[in-house]
Design a protein around this motif. Sequence first.
Motif, PDB file in Angstrom:
ATOM      1  N   GLN A 183      64.844  33.161  -7.681  1.00 55.45           N
ATOM      2  CA  GLN A 183      64.157  32.551  -8.899  1.00 55.45           C
ATOM      3  C   GLN A 183      63.810  31.240  -8.920  1.00 55.45           C
ATOM      4  N   PHE A 184      64.721  30.516  -7.927  1.00 53.58           N
ATOM      5  CA  PHE A 184      64.237  29.094  -7.715  1.00 53.58           C
ATOM      6  C   PHE A 184      62.953  28.849  -6.974  1.00 53.58           C
ATOM      7  N   ILE A 185      62.849  29.559  -5.782  1.00 52.17           N
ATOM      8  CA  ILE A 185      62.030  29.736  -4.988  1.00 52.17           C
ATOM      9  C   ILE A 185      60.786  30.219  -5.697  1.00 52.17           C
ATOM     10  N   LYS A 186      60.698  31.080  -6.391  1.00 55.70           N
ATOM     11  CA  LYS A 186      59.476  31.583  -7.249  1.00 55.70           C
ATOM     12  C   LYS A 186      59.169  30.611  -8.179  1.00 55.70           C
ATOM     13  N   ALA A 187      59.964  29.659  -8.845  1.00 54.90           N
ATOM     14  CA  ALA A 187      59.446  28.607  -9.651  1.00 54.90           C
ATOM     15  C   ALA A 187      59.033  27.448  -8.970  1.00 54.90           C
ATOM     16  N   ASP A 188      59.575  27.042  -7.937  1.00 53.91           N
ATOM     17  CA  ASP A 188      59.067  26.122  -7.046  1.00 53.91           C
ATOM     18  C   ASP A 188      57.930  26.214  -6.530  1.00 53.91           C
ATOM     19  N   LEU A 189      57.611  27.389  -5.702  1.00 59.05           N
ATOM     20  CA  LEU A 189      56.546  27.839  -5.273  1.00 59.05           C
ATOM     21  C   LEU A 189      55.260  28.313  -6.302  1.00 59.05           C
ATOM     22  N   GLY A 190      55.615  28.452  -7.431  1.00 59.09           N
ATOM     23  CA  GLY A 190      54.515  29.040  -8.405  1.00 59.09           C
ATOM     24  C   GLY A 190      54.216  30.322  -8.100  1.00 59.09           C
ATOM     25  N   LEU A 191      54.961  31.193  -7.885  1.00 64.79           N
ATOM     26  CA  LEU A 191      54.745  32.622  -7.298  1.00 64.79           C
ATOM     27  C   LEU A 191      54.332  33.351  -8.712  1.00 64.79           C
ATOM     28  N   LYS A 192      53.290  33.448  -9.125  1.00 65.96           N
ATOM     29  CA  LYS A 192      53.139  34.648 -10.256  1.00 65.96           C
ATOM     30  C   LYS A 192      53.184  36.097  -9.703  1.00 65.96           C
ATOM     31  N   ASN A 193      53.126  36.367  -8.457  1.00 64.46           N
ATOM     32  CA  ASN A 193      53.228  37.766  -8.178  1.00 64.46           C
ATOM     33  C   ASN A 193      54.745  38.457  -7.796  1.00 64.46           C
ATOM     34  N   VAL A 194      55.694  37.443  -8.248  1.00 63.54           N
ATOM     35  CA  VAL A 194      57.108  37.841  -7.976  1.00 63.54           C
ATOM     36  C   VAL A 194      58.152  38.089  -9.116  1.00 63.54           C
ATOM     37  N   ARG A 195      58.786  38.762  -9.234  1.00 65.12           N
ATOM     38  CA  ARG A 195      59.716  39.123 -10.339  1.00 65.12           C
ATOM     39  C   ARG A 195      60.980  39.422  -9.724  1.00 65.12           C
ATOM     40  N   VAL A 196      61.897  38.686 -10.086  1.00 60.12           N
ATOM     41  CA  VAL A 196      63.488  38.756  -9.548  1.00 60.12           C
ATOM     42  C   VAL A 196      64.218  39.510 -10.867  1.00 60.12           C
ATOM     43  N   VAL A 197      64.936  40.739 -10.149  1.00 61.61           N
ATOM     44  CA  VAL A 197      65.845  41.340 -10.998  1.00 61.61           C
ATOM     45  C   VAL A 197      67.369  41.436 -10.270  1.00 61.61           C
ATOM     46  N   LYS A 198      68.181  40.661 -11.295  1.00 58.43           N
ATOM     47  CA  LYS A 198      69.405  40.555 -10.987  1.00 58.43           C
ATOM     48  C   LYS A 198      70.163  41.714 -11.302  1.00 58.43           C
ATOM     49  N   LYS A 199      70.079  42.658 -10.556  1.00 60.25           N
ATOM     50  CA  LYS A 199      70.827  44.141 -10.801  1.00 60.25           C
ATOM     51  C   LYS A 199      70.926  44.790  -9.562  1.00 60.25           C
ATOM     52  N   ARG A 200      71.884  45.962  -9.752  1.00 61.41           N
ATOM     53  CA  ARG A 200      71.822  46.784  -8.740  1.00 61.41           C
ATOM     54  C   ARG A 200      70.747  47.591  -8.976  1.00 61.41           C
ATOM     55  N   VAL A 201      70.038  48.391  -7.868  1.00 64.57           N
ATOM     56  CA  VAL A 201      68.915  48.989  -8.193  1.00 64.57           C
ATOM     57  C   VAL A 201      68.988  50.120  -9.028  1.00 64.57           C
ATOM     58  N   GLU A 202      70.324  50.683  -8.943  1.00 64.53           N
ATOM     59  CA  GLU A 202      70.790  51.965  -9.863  1.00 64.53           C
ATOM     60  C   GLU A 202      70.783  51.714 -11.195  1.00 64.53           C
ATOM     61  N   GLU A 203      70.900  50.575 -11.570  1.00 64.93           N
ATOM     62  CA  GLU A 203      71.058  49.822 -12.993  1.00 64.93           C
ATOM     63  C   GLU A 203      69.628  49.721 -13.584  1.00 64.93           C
ATOM     64  N   MET A 204      68.461  49.719 -12.815  1.00 65.15           N
ATOM     65  CA  MET A 204      67.115  49.460 -13.196  1.00 65.15           C
ATOM     66  C   MET A 204      66.473  50.819 -13.936  1.00 65.15           C
ATOM     67  N   GLU A 205      65.454  50.182 -14.795  1.00 63.36           N
ATOM     68  CA  GLU A 205      64.759  51.317 -15.499  1.00 63.36           C
ATOM     69  C   GLU A 205      63.752  51.919 -14.499  1.00 63.36           C
ATOM     70  N   SER A 206      63.809  53.226 -14.656  1.00 63.33           N
ATOM     71  CA  SER A 206      62.887  54.057 -13.585  1.00 63.33           C
ATOM     72  C   SER A 206      61.258  53.431 -13.791  1.00 63.33           C
ATOM     73  N   GLN A 207      60.509  53.210 -12.582  1.00 58.86           N
ATOM     74  CA  GLN A 207      59.429  52.746 -12.656  1.00 58.86           C
ATOM     75  C   GLN A 207      58.862  53.056 -11.171  1.00 58.86           C
ATOM     76  N   ILE A 208      57.524  53.314 -11.041  1.00 56.34           N
ATOM     77  CA  ILE A 208      56.949  53.759  -9.703  1.00 56.34           C
ATOM     78  C   ILE A 208      56.318  52.554  -8.936  1.00 56.34           C
ATOM     79  N   PHE A 209      56.547  52.364  -7.886  1.00 58.00           N
ATOM     80  CA  PHE A 209      56.034  51.363  -6.838  1.00 58.00           C
ATOM     81  C   PHE A 209      55.197  52.105  -5.715  1.00 58.00           C
ATOM     82  N   ASP A 210      54.230  51.391  -5.208  1.00 60.60           N
ATOM     83  CA  ASP A 210      53.415  51.847  -4.329  1.00 60.60           C
ATOM     84  C   ASP A 210      54.231  51.864  -2.722  1.00 60.60           C
TER      85      ASP A 210
END
Length: 196
Positions: free
Chosen positions: A104-131
């Motif tokens: 999250q710090f790197i995302k903010a420091d480098l101004g990365l608009k294409n990054v989302r950080v999810v602090k979870k185990r992948v099993e806890e995430m809502e379903s979503q399709i990725f390429d």
Amino acid sequence: MNLKKTLADNDINLPNNFFSNIQKYKEHLYKWNKIHNLTGAKDEATLNDFIYDALFPIKFLPQVDSLMDIGTGAGFPGMILALALPDTEVTLVEPLTKRASFLQFIKADLGLKNVRVVKKRVEEMESQIFDLITSRAVTDTKMLLKLSQNFRDKNSRLLFYKGEKVFDEVNDAAQDINYKIIEKDNRHYLLLGEDI
């Protein structure tokens, strides 16, 4: 390893700001690593190897709009790919607070608009399709296929960064899915998907 030269010699095309961003990333990682022990890459040579390892698949991957990296850790490969692919929306999934905070710090420091950080185990995430779904040093192929099933469809591809055990793992796990293994030095890149 001269990272810039090695990447150029391998025809890996990167955005103009990649090397200034990667330098800032490295400086922050060295500082955070002293306190939080985020990664085993503690010197320049090892870090450059990790970065090159993360980037090598750009040579053979198609362009994708969305990418999810399972268990990003200190950023390998997900954050490195995000720096290299600014037009790709990259979701970094990391359950450990200290690592997610660093990302999250790197995302903010480098101004990365294409990054989302999810602090979870992948099993806890809502379903979503990725390429594209990536993972490095998290678990075996069979478990990665299970963990990723709510995040892919028939058009999605998976890229797992593996060692030599990949041949045993793939025989056990990937009977119903097309795959190929791209070997580079001690790394085996396992690419899976219907149309590879």
